[in-house]
Design an enzyme around this catalytic site. Structure first.
Site: not given
Ligand SMILES: *[C@@H]1O[C@H](CO)[C@@H](O)[C@H](O)[C@H]1NC(C)=O
Ligand SMILES: *[C@@H]1O[C@H](CO)[C@@H](O)[C@H](O)[C@H]1NC(C)=O
Ligand SMILES: *[C@@H]1O[C@H](CO)[C@@H](O)[C@H](O)[C@H]1NC(C)=O
Ligand SMILES: *[C@@H]1O[C@H](CO)[C@@H](O)[C@H](O)[C@H]1NC(C)=O
Ligand SMILES: *[C@@H]1O[C@H](CO)[C@@H](O)[C@H](O)[C@H]1NC(C)=O
Ligand SMILES: *[C@@H]1O[C@H](CO)[C@@H](O)[C@H](O)[C@H]1NC(C)=O
Ligand SMILES: *[C@@H]1O[C@H](CO)[C@@H](O)[C@H](O)[C@H]1NC(C)=O
Ligand SMILES: *[C@@H]1O[C@H](CO)[C@@H](O)[C@H](O)[C@H]1NC(C)=O
Ligand SMILES: *[C@@H]1O[C@H](CO)[C@@H](O)[C@H](O)[C@H]1NC(C)=O
Ligand SMILES: *[C@@H]1O[C@H](CO)[C@@H](O)[C@H](O)[C@H]1NC(C)=O
Length: 869
Positions: A564, A584, A681
């Site tokens: 999480r 998710k 990222d």
């Protein structure tokens, strides 16, 4: 001036830098080159002129090219078989000395004092006649190549006519059609350039190895090429880098090498005593240093250990002959006396059919194989198993397909196994390959090969998944796993990469098998929404009902939770067919609207590449947004790479595979997928590993899509991860494909070194990049290599990776290579793209991030980077 003083004076002159190079580097039409009047290349590296063999009377004169260094080192001789005999050396009149002249038919002609032609370039082409407008010219290039040019075309070059030395940019080639190859041939003795008995070139029978011959007999053999056709040697002196390439085209295969700019002279030479050597000029001590010399010892000479014998390089105290497993010396008495030529024989006859194969790693495989193309490993093994006379096989996947289109190389041996060697770890890093030797059935049972890894890994993976922790400031953060990331973060992992139609939403609880719940596939998007360029590849994209997922996860019970973070929780569910998926659930108050969410999901679904994590389905209902991904058994790369206990699971070949896989995935995002997608990222925790440790790029939550002509974009909100963010992005908010390249470079250095970029103190250097650069500059890059792979790694590949990594982290985005170049370098060994890296800037980075207390709140990470040098 007495003679000592003049010698000192001459030495001084020779040591001067290249400023005093003599005027010309050319022989123009009608000009003559005379003894004692050499010409120097423009740049000063090489000299062309007459030289005399040292110890003959009367003196024999040769035309040669040598290095412009104090010790005359001849690299090329024109008339090695036809010296000019000079009976009276004191004479200096041009009519009685040999001359080299360029004639009006574009030929260089060497004539002796009496005008007899001793040697000519022998160009017969008819166009090569001088006209008033265009005249031929012979020029000594600074590479050491003497070329004759006419009207813009090169008619002849000395690099096409090898003697005993192989210098950068020369080619040792073999023509596939004619099977004619060029060889370098030793001098007769150190003072006599006429051809000696040793020669070296590509093996005309196989074209997959190089051979040294003594006369017509093989004398020494290299290892067999495996398709990774570039090696980089980082030599003792700083900045001296040598790249060796084997280039395979439809017509020919050739070997060549290059050195870094400013490197000291380096050459290969075959000596008259049968040594193939690599030497490097030491500018400090003004002498040649022998870097390598082959054959390294008696035992490694061709066939020294006889049939079925092998030279064990790993034996202590010295390499010695041994018999292959299952064999014994043909004559024990001779063998004990140190006479190995009769080799070994089988202890036990090999039955036709059946039998096992024994894997012998790190071998130089024997000579005289039969090549089978395009076979998988299993097919290769089967090819050997069904042929009674097959003794052994070896299989290699080629890292790039050959010019013939082969993607693998299967070697099968049907006769004697000759000239085998156990390489072990060699000083130059190449350590051979696995040879599979046929042995009688049951022979290997004692050494049962088990695949422990396959059993252990999933267990390890699941235990580590539960240790995942919250998203916290990276600056404060060591050794932890971050699971979730902004927006749509897809940081999940996956096992079998199955086709979408295999998806059977019949979930089972993998921990509590009794509570099986059924999940019904809800409305399915029409395929057309997802079909990109490839309409035949149907892409069903199941949209699942929220209620079903809720039911399958016991209302999102903790027992299904595997991770999480700020943007939601990740649950792992096992489908009834055994497939595991990761679900998710995005946090309810994420700002993204349903339409944006769907669009983004569709975009991700369109990106299909084996090195990108697959989105298998999605679900929206009310404010609920769920994404279903492949589950990747081995989790985030960071969790293994930076874990002292687990990092050894990633040996070098696995790491190199990960690097190449990530590079391919990124190349796909950048240019192969019709859209240009900037990931923004890329980092170790966003590289997920499947059960086979193949990498998949995850988390496109911050990805940005560029239009066709858009090169870069500007943003006020810098998102990304400390350490991986390119300088121009962090300071100016400008991002482009080159900011991903930067992150890739950082990742690459992390993978090689096993050190986190966020480590603030790396061996007293401010960052991993500065550390890597300084080692590179000092020629000690080996020290960067993770100690847990130093044993297993191929130094060439590692060093090439570090080099590429340093290029990717250059400050100037324009200096960074495109991913297409990176892939070309890593996969195909195309070092043509390799520039020398520049010193990276030194950044002091500070990091402020909103600390997460509530994992459902929206995370806005800001990274402030203060630049300084
Ligand atoms: C060699 O050259 C010298 C001077 O040039 C001359 O006196 C002598 O006769 C020559 N000898 C021969 C053998 O040609
Ligand atoms: C080339 O040289 C030869 C001999 O020196 C001469 O006979 C011939 O005429 C020349 N040809 C041209 C085109 O100048
Ligand atoms: C020049 O080439 C021709 C034909 O290729 C050959 O017959 C001749 O021997 C060569 N001459 C020299 C001096 O190499
Ligand atoms: C010289 O080269 C140019 C262009 O490459 C060509 O057009 C011209 O015909 C050539 N001259 C001769 C004499 O071959
Ligand atoms: C090379 O071959 C010749 C002739 O066969 C032999 O006499 C010589 O010893 C060999 N040289 C070496 C170094 O083995
Ligand atoms: C040559 O000398 C310089 C300065 O003394 C030194 O830094 C360098 O390492 C030396 N190079 C070699 C190859 O010894
Ligand atoms: C075994 O393989 C060799 C080489 O491929 C071939 O020449 C020979 O015919 C094969 N023998 C059998 C029995 O298939
Ligand atoms: C090997 O396979 C590739 C791709 O499958 C094909 O293009 C190539 O022609 C094959 N080569 C041979 C020699 O069969
Ligand atoms: C799904 O699971 C249920 C209950 O275990 C079973 O009855 C059903 O046949 C399964 N469906 C499929 C498609 O396997
Ligand atoms: C699941 O949770 C929701 C709200 O948290 C609750 O209303 C519902 O009754 C729960 N369902 C089950 C089966 O526990």
């Amino acid at each position: 001036m007495d003679s000592t003083a003049s010698t000192a004076f001459i030495t001084f002159l020779l040591l001067l830098p290249r400023l005093c190079a003599s005027a010309g580097d050319k022989i123009e039409l009608g000009e003559q080159l005379l003894p004692g009047k050499p010409i120097t290349s423009d740049g000063g590296a090489f000299v062309l002129g007459f030289f005399s063999s040292s110890n003959s009377t009367p003196a024999r004169q040769y035309i040669g090219i040598w290095y412009n260094i104090p010790e005359r080192t001849v690299v090329w001789v024109a008339n090695r078989e036809a010296p000019a005999i000079v009976t009276n050396q004191s004479s200096s009149s041009s009519s009685s000395v040999p001359t080299l002249a360029l004639t009006n038919d574009s030929n260089l002609v060497l004539s002796d004092a009496d005008g007899r032609v001793l040697w000519t370039t022998n160009i017969t082409t008819t166009v090569a006649a001088a006209t008033t407008t265009s005249r031929p010219v012979a020029e000594l290039l600074n590479t050491g190549n003497l070329v004759i040019q006419w009207n813009g075309t090169t008619l002849w070059e000395s690099f096409d006519h090898l003697t005993d030395t192989f210098i950068p940019n020369m080619k040792v080639r073999l023509n596939y059609r004619t099977r004619q190859g060029r060889r370098i041939v030793s001098w007769k003795d150190s003072g006599d350039p006429s051809p000696g008995s040793f020669s070296y070139g590509i093996d005309p029978d196989t074209s997959l190895q190089l051979l040294m011959w003594n006369g017509s007999k093989p004398y020494w053999r290299t290892t067999v090429w495996k398709g990774y056709l570039t090696t980089a040697e980082y030599l003792t002196a700083p900045g001296n880098i040598m790249y060796l390439n084997v280039v395979d085209t439809e017509e020919e295969i050739y070997m060549t090498f290059r050195v870094s700019d400013g490197a000291s002279p380096m050459r290969y030479v075959i000596t008259n005593s049968g040594k193939f050597q690599f030497l490097s000029w030491n500018r400090n001590s003004s002498e040649w240093t022998t870097v390598y010399s082959w054959p390294t010892n008696e035992c490694s000479k061709y066939g020294y250990c006889g049939p079925y014998g092998y030279c064990d390089f790993t034996a202590q105290p010295a390499a010695t002959c041994k018999c292959l497993a299952g064999f014994e010396p043909t004559s024990g008495e001779e063998w004990n006396r140190g006479s190995f030529s009769r080799g070994c024989r089988r202890k036990e006859a090999l039955p036709c059919g059946g039998g096992d194969s024994l894997a012998l790693p790190l071998m130089k495989v024997p000579d005289k194989w039969v090549l089978k193309t395009n076979l998988t490993f299993d097919e290769c093994a089967a090819e050997c198993a069904r042929n009674c006379s097959c003794e052994a096989y070896a299989h290699a996947k080629l890292s790039s397909s050959s010019a013939m289109g082969d993607i693998s190389r299967c070697l099968v041996w049907v006769g004697e196994l000759l000239d085998t060697q156990m390489m072990g770890q060699t000083p130059w890093g190449r350590a051979g390959e696995t040879l599979y030797l046929r042995v009688p059935a049951g022979f290997t049972s004692r050494k049962a090969r088990t695949h422990v890894v396959k059993i252990v890994l999933p267990a390890l993976a699941s235990s580590f998944l539960f240790t995942c922790i919250l998203f916290v400031c990276f600056c404060k953060f060591r050794g932890a796993v971050v699971f979730s990331f902004p927006c749509l973060g897809l940081d999940v992992l996956l096992i079998n990469h199955q086709r979408r139609n295999d998806l059977n939403f019949n979930f089972t609880d993998n921990r509590r098998k009794e509570s099986q719940k059924r999940l019904v596939t809800g409305s399915v998007y029409t395929s057309s929404e997802f079909v990109d360029e490839n309409p035949t590849q149907d892409l069903e994209f199941p949209s699942i009902r929220f209620g079903d997922i809720a039911a399958a996860t016991d209302n999102f019970s903790k027992s299904f939770l595997i991770g999480r973070g700020g943007f939601g929780k990740v649950y792992k569910v096992t489908l009834e067919n055994g497939q595991e998926v990761a679900i998710k659930r995005l946090s309810k108050d994420s700002n993204q609207g349903i339409e944006e969410f769907k669009n983004e999901a569709i975009l991700i679904a369109k990106l299909q590449h084996r090195n990108l994590v697959r989105l298998l389905g999605c679900c929206t209902e009310g404010s609920e947004k769920l994404l279903i991904y492949e589950y990747l058994a081995n989790g985030g790369l960071d969790a293994i790479l930076f874990d002292g206990a687990r990092k050894s699971q990633l040996d070098w070949s696995t790491r190199f595979g990960i690097i190449k896989g990530v590079a391919r995935g990124l190349l796909y995002l950048h240019q192969d997928s019709r859209l240009t997608v900037i990931h923004r990222d890329l980092k170790a925790s966003n590289i997920l590993l499947d059960a086979e440790m193949r990498p998949k790029i995850a988390d496109f939550g911050m990805a940005k899509i560029f239009g066709e002509n858009q090169q870069k974009a500007n943003t006020k909100r810098v998102v990304g991860t400390y350490g991986y963010i390119a300088p121009e992005y962090s300071t100016e908010g400008i991002f482009s494909v080159k900011s991903d390249v930067y992150s890739f470079g950082v990742l690459l250095l992390e993978i090689v070194s096993g050190v986190r970029i966020s480590s603030t103190d790396v061996m007293e250097f401010p960052s991993l990049i500065v550390y890597a650069w300084s080692l590179w500059k000092e020629g000690k890059v080996k020290n960067l290599v993770d100690s847990s792979i130093v044993e297993s790694c191929s130094l060439d590949e590692v060093l090439l990776c570090i080099h590429v990594g340093l290029l990717c982290v250059e400050d100037n985005p324009n200096s960074r290579p495109l991913m297409s170049s990176v892939v070309s370098i890593l996969e195909h060994g195309n070092t043509a793209f390799l520039a020398m890296p520049n010193q990276p800037a030194y950044f002091t980075q500070t990091c402020e991030m909103d600390k997460m207390t509530d994992d459902n709140s929206r995370n806005t990470m800001t990274v402030t980077i203060l630049q300084g040098r």
